[in-house]
Design an enzyme around this catalytic site. Sequence first.
Site, short mmCIF file in Angstrom:
data_model
loop_
_atom_site.label_atom_id
_atom_site.label_comp_id
_atom_site.label_asym_id
_atom_site.label_seq_id
_atom_site.Cartn_x
_atom_site.Cartn_y
_atom_site.Cartn_z
N LYS A 88 2.28 -3.49 6.73
CA LYS A 88 2.51 -3.69 5.30
C LYS A 88 4.00 -3.60 4.98
CE LYS A 88 -1.29 -4.66 3.36
NZ LYS A 88 -1.41 -5.99 2.77
N SER A 100 0.83 -1.20 0.00
CA SER A 100 0.00 0.00 0.00
C SER A 100 0.87 1.25 0.00
CB SER A 100 -0.86 -0.01 1.27
OG SER A 100 -1.44 1.23 1.47
N TYR A 120 -1.30 -0.27 10.58
CA TYR A 120 -1.58 -0.95 9.31
C TYR A 120 -0.40 -0.76 8.36
CZ TYR A 120 -3.42 -1.60 4.59
OH TYR A 120 -3.59 -1.99 3.28
P1 NAD Z 1 -10.65 -7.31 1.46
O1 NAD Z 1 -10.81 -7.23 2.95
O2 NAD Z 1 -11.84 -7.15 0.60
O3 NAD Z 1 -9.94 -8.69 1.08
C1 NAD Z 1 -9.06 -9.38 1.93
C2 NAD Z 1 -9.48 -10.84 1.95
O4 NAD Z 1 -8.59 -11.54 2.82
C3 NAD Z 1 -10.89 -11.01 2.52
O5 NAD Z 1 -11.63 -11.89 1.70
C4 NAD Z 1 -10.66 -11.60 3.91
O6 NAD Z 1 -11.71 -12.44 4.31
C5 NAD Z 1 -9.35 -12.36 3.69
N1 NAD Z 1 -8.58 -12.51 4.92
C6 NAD Z 1 -8.33 -11.60 5.88
N2 NAD Z 1 -7.55 -12.11 6.84
C7 NAD Z 1 -7.29 -13.39 6.46
C8 NAD Z 1 -6.53 -14.44 7.04
N3 NAD Z 1 -5.91 -14.29 8.22
N4 NAD Z 1 -6.46 -15.63 6.40
C9 NAD Z 1 -7.10 -15.81 5.22
N5 NAD Z 1 -7.83 -14.85 4.62
C10 NAD Z 1 -7.92 -13.65 5.24
O7 NAD Z 1 -9.53 -6.26 1.09
P2 NAD Z 1 -9.04 -5.78 -0.35
O8 NAD Z 1 -9.45 -4.36 -0.53
O9 NAD Z 1 -9.38 -6.78 -1.39
O10 NAD Z 1 -7.49 -5.77 -0.10
C11 NAD Z 1 -6.65 -6.86 -0.45
C12 NAD Z 1 -5.23 -6.55 -0.04
O11 NAD Z 1 -4.83 -5.34 -0.66
C13 NAD Z 1 -5.06 -6.35 1.47
O12 NAD Z 1 -3.87 -7.01 1.86
C14 NAD Z 1 -4.92 -4.86 1.63
O13 NAD Z 1 -4.08 -4.52 2.71
C15 NAD Z 1 -4.27 -4.46 0.30
N6 NAD Z 1 -4.58 -3.07 -0.07
C16 NAD Z 1 -5.89 -2.71 -0.27
C17 NAD Z 1 -6.19 -1.39 -0.58
C18 NAD Z 1 -7.61 -0.94 -0.79
O14 NAD Z 1 -7.87 0.27 -0.76
N7 NAD Z 1 -8.57 -1.82 -1.01
C19 NAD Z 1 -5.15 -0.44 -0.73
C20 NAD Z 1 -3.84 -0.86 -0.53
C21 NAD Z 1 -3.57 -2.19 -0.21
#
Ligand code: NAD
Length: 337
Positions: free
Chosen positions: A152, A124, A148
């Site tokens: 990361k 991120s 957070y």
């Molecule tokens: P999201 O919460 O929709 O998806 C994450 C998925 O991981 C979910 O389905 C959740 O159930 C699963 N999960 C969480 N903890 C878990 C665990 N311990 N074991 C197995 N599964 C687990 O989030 P997203 O927006 O799809 O983000 C995905 C990744 O991208 C994350 O790592 C997040 O930090 C990163 N990210 C997201 C954004 C954003 O704005 N959406 C920005 C930067 C980085």
Amino acid sequence: MQILVTGGAGYIGSHMVVSLLEGGHQVAVLDNYANSSADILKQVEEITGKKCPAYEADVTDAGQLDALMAEIRPDSVFHFAGRKSVAESVERPDFYHQQNVVGTQNLLSAMAKCGCNQIIFSSSATVYGAPEKLPLTETHRVSPFNPYGVSKLAAENAITRWTDAAPERRAVLLRYFNPVGAHISGKIGENPKGRPNNLFPFIVQVAAGLRAELEIYGDDYETPDGTGVRDYIHITDLVEGHIAALAYAQNHKGSEIFNLGTGKGYSVCDVVHAFEAATGIKVPYQIKDRRAGDIATCYADAAKAESQLGWVAKLGLEQMCRDGWRWQENQSGDAQK
Ligand code: NAD
Ligand code: UDP
């Protein structure tokens, strides 16, 4: 290629699974459904006409992960599983470390045991902290100011140590800016559990009548209209960046970091107005105090991804709004209230 997508039922992961299946890959999903539902994989199947195995598992459970990896034997892993709420991370920093850092370490260890040498990781722009210079390049100093972001960065470092430890290992660390919007089909999109923390899903829910009004966190920033400026990127472009990263990883050993953003900044008011123009729906809002920990402006220098991955974001704010709204319109409003 056999690909494991951790967090494959989540917002970004589900769009990734669609793209990988459409690209002819064999895909397996691993998710504990902490922030998603297994039902989303039915939508993925409807879009692609293809089924993929889904395992309910937790990346913090090393034994379970080892056993699954030995069964799946992926050639490459996309690692989306993790927690992403800044506010929750402030309240539960140890939990964020466990989920995002220990979870990643467990995954790397399981990959090493089953001979999988390639990972694409969801990082991120939060790792940069307050920008010293804009646009943000990958060489900008990293200084996350919430747990957070710290988690990361620690996960990035764990991956880099993992690739440093064996010459055949390959990793691409993708620093996302602000992914928004939904799949063009309107069948999958961002469906946060509870009150959305992020701007875009909040706007969409206000437009749908699920929330009364948007609260804009501050109009006294040093930005053209006083509201915070961010680099919003369409989920489809973001996923295409991962496909480019997959091709890159095949031919490059070690770890490499890329920003995935558009390079353009839009204020909160810009997004509200773009949404209203794209959908014809008024989004009522109230100006509130600044949100703790927010910065004024953040946008990417995406030149490295363009020159080395051959990837550029193509879709604009209007399309992000239209596609996000199409997905919301397909939801049952009652289910979300
Ligand atoms: P999201 O919460 O929709 O998806 C994450 C998925 O991981 C979910 O389905 C959740 O159930 C699963 N999960 C969480 N903890 C878990 C665990 N311990 N074991 C197995 N599964 C687990 O989030 P997203 O927006 O799809 O983000 C995905 C990744 O991208 C994350 O790592 C997040 O930090 C990163 N990210 C997201 C954004 C954003 O704005 N959406 C920005 C930067 C980085
Ligand atoms: N924001 C807002 N109201 C909300 C959510 C967010 O005004 O309900 C603002 C926030 O202050 C920031 C921008 O919208 O300026 C993007 O916030 P988001 O949480 O989506 O992304 P991040 O701050 O993590 O980049």
